[in-house]
Design an enzyme around this catalytic site. Structure first.
Site, mmCIF file in Angstrom:
data_model
loop_
_atom_site.group_PDB
_atom_site.id
_atom_site.type_symbol
_atom_site.label_atom_id
_atom_site.label_comp_id
_atom_site.label_asym_id
_atom_site.label_seq_id
_atom_site.Cartn_x
_atom_site.Cartn_y
_atom_site.Cartn_z
ATOM 1 N N GLY A 82 -2.727 -1.229 2.211
ATOM 2 C CA GLY A 82 -3.082 0.022 1.896
ATOM 3 C C GLY A 82 -4.432 -0.025 1.074
ATOM 4 N N GLY A 138 -7.845 4.805 -2.092
ATOM 5 C CA GLY A 138 -7.191 5.064 -3.604
ATOM 6 C C GLY A 138 -6.910 3.763 -4.301
ATOM 7 N N ILE A 139 -5.728 3.825 -5.077
ATOM 8 C CA ILE A 139 -5.548 2.790 -5.901
ATOM 9 C C ILE A 139 -5.692 1.209 -5.386
ATOM 10 C CG2 ILE A 139 -3.849 1.793 -7.189
ATOM 11 C CD1 ILE A 139 -2.429 4.220 -7.524
ATOM 12 N N GLY A 140 -5.315 1.060 -3.999
ATOM 13 C CA GLY A 140 -5.170 -0.159 -3.341
ATOM 14 C C GLY A 140 -6.862 -0.536 -3.174
ATOM 15 N N SER A 195 6.911 4.252 -8.756
ATOM 16 C CA SER A 195 6.494 5.588 -9.303
ATOM 17 C C SER A 195 7.669 5.930 -10.125
ATOM 18 C CB SER A 195 6.629 6.394 -8.113
ATOM 19 O OG SER A 195 6.510 7.776 -8.598
ATOM 20 N N TYR A 245 11.184 10.236 -0.634
ATOM 21 C CA TYR A 245 9.971 9.361 -1.281
ATOM 22 C C TYR A 245 10.838 8.563 -2.706
ATOM 23 C CZ TYR A 245 5.917 8.368 -4.304
ATOM 24 O OH TYR A 245 4.918 7.617 -5.029
#
Length: 305
Positions: free
Chosen positions: A35, A39-41, A164, A189
């Site tokens: 991913g 974003g973060i990836g 998370s 989630y």
């Protein structure tokens, strides 16, 4: 220092204290980031490339991945940024990715299981798994399994699983793993993020002495495409924007766990803001971790040991 941004309001400061200060360089090292086209990836992949690693961007949208790879190549001057198709919602795609990677590469030093789905409407993966548990947990479980021998051969190596804070609300309902009896997008989630931590703990236990260490991380509250299915979350993001991390700030803990020297002794732990952090009682339950491992193997057709 890495990723330190200009002074923000004190609100943001409180929530973005963790910065990866490691100066480790990675020439000759190989990394896979799932991913990493957003974003973060993306920020994680960029920093690994900046340090000289050969970085594989493993993502579903190859076209978007190619644009990001080009951007990273230009910014870092590192041409060794490669894009390969990986759809974590389809075990055939995961197996095809792993097969291709193993044919192409002799080593793998860093695997960052970063991709994820969040609060999507009820749906199933190609293999009939509920989407959150299927992509966030089972997809990465299978990918890690398929790449594990290569990680062992390349030791010292590391696996980082992006979880998370939401794991605190998670439960592993073995009788209803795929949410057929009851489904809440938000809880689904959280369940999958709890599974990430349990997987990390059990993987660490099994990898003792192998030279492969593994960590789970809470990246912080980051504005990312993960919220695209939830107008409520998007509204919350706007409301609390001063507390929200940029993707670059959100990548710091993943980078910390991937790069920091001498961290092996903390394999299996959960990190937030570049420190070991508390996890829920569920996430510390070794019996649940072992059972989840066995059930995951069973669902994916992997031999249990």
């Amino acid at each position: 220092m890495l990723g330190q941004s200009p002074s923000h309001g004190t609100g943001r400061k409180m929530f973005s204290s963790g910065v990866c200060t490691s100066t480790v360089q990675l020439p000759g090292k190989v990394a896979v980031v799932t991913g990493a086209n957003t974003g973060i990836g993306k920020e994680t992949a960029k920093e690994l490339a900046q340090r000289g690693a050969r970085v594989y961007i493993a993502c579903r949208d190859v076209q978007k991945g190619e644009l990001v790879a080009r951007e990273i190549q230009i910014v870092t001057g590192n041409q060794q940024v490669l894009v390969r198709k990986l759809d974590l919602a389809d075990t055939k795609s995961i197996r095809a990715f792993a097969k291709g990677f193993l044919e192409e590469e002799k080593q793998l030093h860093i695997l960052i299981n970063n991709a994820g789905v969040m609060m999507c409407p009820y749906s199933k993966t190609a293999d009939g798994f509920e989407m959150h548990i299927g992509v966030n947990h089972l997809g990465h479980f299978l990918l890690t399994h398929l790449l594990l021998e290569k990680l062992k051969e390349s030791a010292p190596s590391r696996v980082v699983n992006v979880s998370s804070l939401g794991h605190h609300l998670g439960r592993i309902h073995f009788h209803d793993l795929h949410g057929e009896k009851f489904y809440s997008a938000g809880l689904a989630y959280c369940h999958s993020k709890l599974a990430n931590i349990l997987f990390t703990k059990e993987l660490a236990r099994r990898l003792k002495g192998s030279g492969v260490s593994t960590y789970s991380v809470h990246p912080g509250t980051v504005k990312s495409e993960l919220t695209r299915h939830s107008s409520f979350m998007q509204w919350m993001w706007r409301l609390f924007s001063s507390f929200i991390k940029t993707p670059q700030e959100g990548a710091q803990t993943s980078l910390y766990c991937a790069l920091t020297e001498g961290l092996e002794i903390l394999s299996g732990n959960h990190f937030s803001d570049c420190h070991v952090t508390w996890v829920s009682a569920q996430a510390r339950n070794e019996t649940i971790a072992r059972r989840l491992w066995d059930v995951s193997c069973d669902l994916l057709g992997i031999p249990t040991d």
